[in-house]
Scaffold this motif. Structure first.
Motif, PDB file in Angstrom:
ATOM      1  N   GLY A 402       0.819  -1.189   0.000  1.00  0.00           N
ATOM      2  CA  GLY A 402       0.000   0.000   0.000  1.00  0.00           C
ATOM      3  C   GLY A 402       0.858   1.246   0.000  1.00  0.00           C
ATOM      4  O   GLY A 402       2.089   1.202   0.111  1.00  0.00           O
ATOM      5  N   ILE A 425      -2.143   3.332   5.592  1.00  0.00           N
ATOM      6  CA  ILE A 425      -2.325   2.580   4.343  1.00  0.00           C
ATOM      7  C   ILE A 425      -3.698   1.919   4.362  1.00  0.00           C
ATOM      8  O   ILE A 425      -4.022   1.145   5.271  1.00  0.00           O
ATOM      9  CB  ILE A 425      -1.225   1.522   4.181  1.00  0.00           C
ATOM     10  N   MET A 426      -4.497   2.252   3.361  1.00  0.00           N
ATOM     11  CA  MET A 426      -5.838   1.700   3.256  1.00  0.00           C
ATOM     12  C   MET A 426      -6.201   1.549   1.786  1.00  0.00           C
ATOM     13  O   MET A 426      -5.880   2.412   0.971  1.00  0.00           O
ATOM     14  CB  MET A 426      -6.879   2.610   3.922  1.00  0.00           C
ATOM     15  N   GLY A 446      -7.556  -2.215   5.541  1.00  0.00           N
ATOM     16  CA  GLY A 446      -6.121  -2.420   5.665  1.00  0.00           C
ATOM     17  C   GLY A 446      -5.832  -3.544   6.632  1.00  0.00           C
ATOM     18  O   GLY A 446      -6.743  -4.249   7.089  1.00  0.00           O
TER      19      GLY A 446
END
Length: 695
Positions: A402, A425-426, A446
């Motif tokens: 990510g 981070i997603m 995530g």
């Protein structure tokens, strides 16, 4: 026709005399665009046929540079590949080919400077020139098809002397035989011809500028016209047999206008097949509010693969768009508005992996942009319009991991923004325009679950505005949008219950009560509208949804309105949403300082609007009709009553008063109770089953 109940449409001539480099599958109810790493390129007048193994073979034709070619291509159900047989027919166009009983293909005729009269067989990847003892005369623009009895039928065409043939020939695998039917269609070229379960159908074509609208059936020995079938007048159309019916597509009516209608023949008559009114079920698609009353949908994925179709929601219905150029099929891309009626699309996942191309949408057309810089290939990201001039890209995956990088699109190019802080981070976060040119972000998936926090980007950096504990599993946001009532967040804890709806107020989320049907599910794409939020698609227990859900945000008390349905309270009175029905002649809901509340009008004034007038010598005092001395005329109390009593009655006995516009002193605006929830879920449409596919 393919062996799995589908038909392949490849190439042809399109608008402005172009030859599109595309292929489509028809499955009996809609077209789906195919994608592949390689393509034959745009061409028309080629020969096409399906082998016994199910491969589609394409030969010859005229390419987009107007060059007649001699290439052989094979579609294996997944990709195109160019074959290189040692021997093959010479280059030609206006050529025809059909399947033989053994699964091989036979090709006849065509044109390059002069018409051809040779016969070729394609089998096991190779071409063989055949030498039958008798053959039809050299010709082009004829048509061939397999027949139910295992032969190949050839009809019509343009001969060397420029005359139009009316002959019928059959091929039994060894020799050509000219048939002598008692009845034949008039001579023609460019007709549509194909095999059904028990017979062969011929439709349309042209001769000396006249375009035919007749339908003929071949039973193996004779032709019979299907009188009154009602076929459209069309030449050079495509005809196939799928799902127990004949289907006719495209062609020309003899003018410069090309057709894109689909017609269905049920054995007796033709009927125009209605265009789909709802996008096919899908997931991984993208939606964007275009800020002109419409919502744009592009791409995604269904059970058969990636999609490249474009749809618009106009507030009431979906309408499929027909741009001259489409972005390649993809899922997990993102779209955002760039102004009224315009949008930008970036990235996603295509057949070859993650993408980094940028496309713009304006005036019903897609155009590929060529920015000087671009983000790396990315999917599962989000785009958010700041409401002014910029589009922010955040979240998603690049390569094997990510990313937390942020990029901004200014309408011409991309620029990376170096931020001190960034959301975690997603994949698939939700972005929407916030106040004063900011962009709000929440949600996504995530390693730690769903991001519950709310972040705001001000053009240079991210800041955590609402801290709800970071990633977790307590809820799943499925929608975030800027609406006329503010930024709304919609979350689903259980698909069987109503969604939770919140409004961003002064840096925190405030719950908004809701009432309506359940039905929002993870995987549904969402976009804001002038009314609230629009959701489409998604999946639920391996079922791909074809569901459109419009989440309307109702107006609060004091907001302007034209009808009860616009108000959370259910009452539109004096042009404003009102807390109650406000039935008394001497009350109003638009008094300065009390907007949205039913209050007595100032003493000495007369009833407003369409309310019943007070009696002679009366005016309003303390919310009731009374004489100037302050004493009610006889019966005034019975006629008008107090404002408090009347509004109390609206809660307990409103059903009785709703239809009695003259009772209790009379108020022409009085209506019965309406739903009082600020939100309504409406419009659940269908569901289609498909297998869950991993990204």
């Amino acid at each position: 026709m393919l062996g799995d109940g589908q038909a392949l449409l490849q190439g042809g001539v399109a608008a402005r005399n172009t030859r599109p480099d595309d292929a489509w599958l028809w499955s009996g109810d809609h077209f789906r665009r195919l994608t592949s790493a390689r393509t034959p390129g745009g061409r028309n007048s080629a020969a096409i046929g399906t082998t016994g193994e199910g491969d589609v073979i394409l030969f010859g034709g005229t390419d987009d540079s107007r060059t007649i070619i001699d290439e052989t291509w094979r579609w294996d159900g997944t990709d195109w590949s160019r074959l290189s047989p040692a021997t093959h027919p010479s280059r030609r166009g206006s050529v025809a080919m059909a399947a033989e009983a053994g699964g091989s293909l036979v090709l006849f005729g065509g044109f390059f400077s002069v018409p051809f009269g040779d016969t070729w067989r394609f089998a096991d990847g190779s071409w063989t020139l055949l030498t039958p003892t008798a053959s039809p005369a050299a010709r082009s623009s004829h048509h061939m098809t397999a027949t139910p009895d295992g032969e190949v039928l050839l009809y019509g065409g343009l001969l060397a002397d420029r005359s139009v043939a009316a002959e019928t020939w059959t091929w039994d695998g060894t020799r050509w035989t000219e048939e002598t039917p008692t009845t034949s269609p008039p001579g023609r070229l460019c007709a549509a011809l194909t095999m059904g379960e028990t017979d062969v159908l011929l439709v349309g074509g042209e001769n000396d500028g006249a375009v035919f609208s007749d339908t003929w059936r071949w039973d193996g020995s004779d032709w019979e016209e299907v009188v009154g079938a009602g076929a459209p007048a069309v030449t050079c159309a495509s005809l196939t047999y799928v799902d127990g019916a004949f289907w006719l597509f495209g062609g020309s009516d003899g003018s410069d206008a090309l057709q894109n209608e689909v017609y269905r023949f049920d054995g007796t008559s033709w009927a125009r097949f209605p265009r789909p009114t709802v996008p096919p079920a899908r997931r991984g698609h993208a939606l964007a509010d275009l800020h002109d009353g419409t919502v744009l949908l592009f791409g995604g994925e269904d059970d058969d693969g990636l999609l490249a179709d474009t749809w618009l929601w106009d507030g009431e219905a979906w309408l499929e768009q027909e741009p001259a150029t489409d972005p390649p099929a993809r899922s997990l891309a993102a779209i955002a508005a760039t102004g009224a009626g315009t949008a930008v699309l970036f990235g996603g996942r295509g057949d070859g992996g993650r993408l980094r191309d940028t496309w713009t949408w304006a005036e019903g057309e897609w155009t590929q942009a060529s920015p000087e810089t671009s983000p790396p290939p990315r999917s599962d990201h989000a785009l958010g319009f700041d409401g002014e001039s910029r589009v922010v890209l955040s979240g998603g995956f690049e390569g094997a991991s990510g990313t937390t990088t942020t990029w901004v699109w200014d309408g011409t190019t991309w620029a990376e923004v170096s931020t001190e802080t960034a959301p975690p981070i997603m994949g698939s976060p939700l972005l929407a325009a916030g106040p004063e040119g900011t962009v709000v972000r929440t949600g996504g998936y995530g390693p730690g679950g769903t991001d519950r926090d709310t972040w705001v980007f001000d053009g240079s950096d991210w800041a955590r505005q609402v801290d709800e504990g970071g990633p977790g599993e307590t809820f799943l946001p499925v929608g975030l949008a800027a609406t006329p009532r503010g930024v709304l967040r919609v979350t689903v804890v259980d698909p069987d219950t109503a969604p939770s709806v919140e409004r961003l107020v002064d840096g925190s989320w405030a719950a908004v009560s809701s009432e309506g049907d359940a039905g929002l599910v993870p995987g549904a794409a969402s976009a804001g509208t002038g009314e609230g939020l629009l959701f489409f698609g998604g999946e639920e227990e391996d079922i791909g949804l074809q569901r459109t859900t419009l989440l309307r945000l109702r107006s609060v008390d004091g907001a302007t309105c034209a009808d009860d349905v616009e108000c959370a309270s259910g009452f539109c009175v004096d042009g404003l949403c009102c807390e109650s029905v406000c039935r008394g002649s001497c009350t109003a809901c638009d008094l300065e300082g009390s907007e949205g509340m039913c209050a007595p009008i100032p003493d000495g004034e007369s009833p407003r609007g369409e309310r019943d007038a007070c009696g002679a010598g009366e005016a309003c005092f303390d919310g009731v009709c009374a004489s100037a001395s302050g004493e009610d005329d006889a019966g005034a109390g019975e006629r008008d009553g107090s404002a408090a009593d009347l509004d109390a009655g609206a809660g307990s006995g409103a059903d009785a008063g709703a239809g009695d516009s003259g009772g209790g002193g009379g108020c022409g605006v009085a209506r019965g109770p309406r739903p009082r929830a600020p939100l309504v879920l409406a419009g659940l449409v269908g569901a289609l089953l498909f297998l869950r596919r991993r990204r």
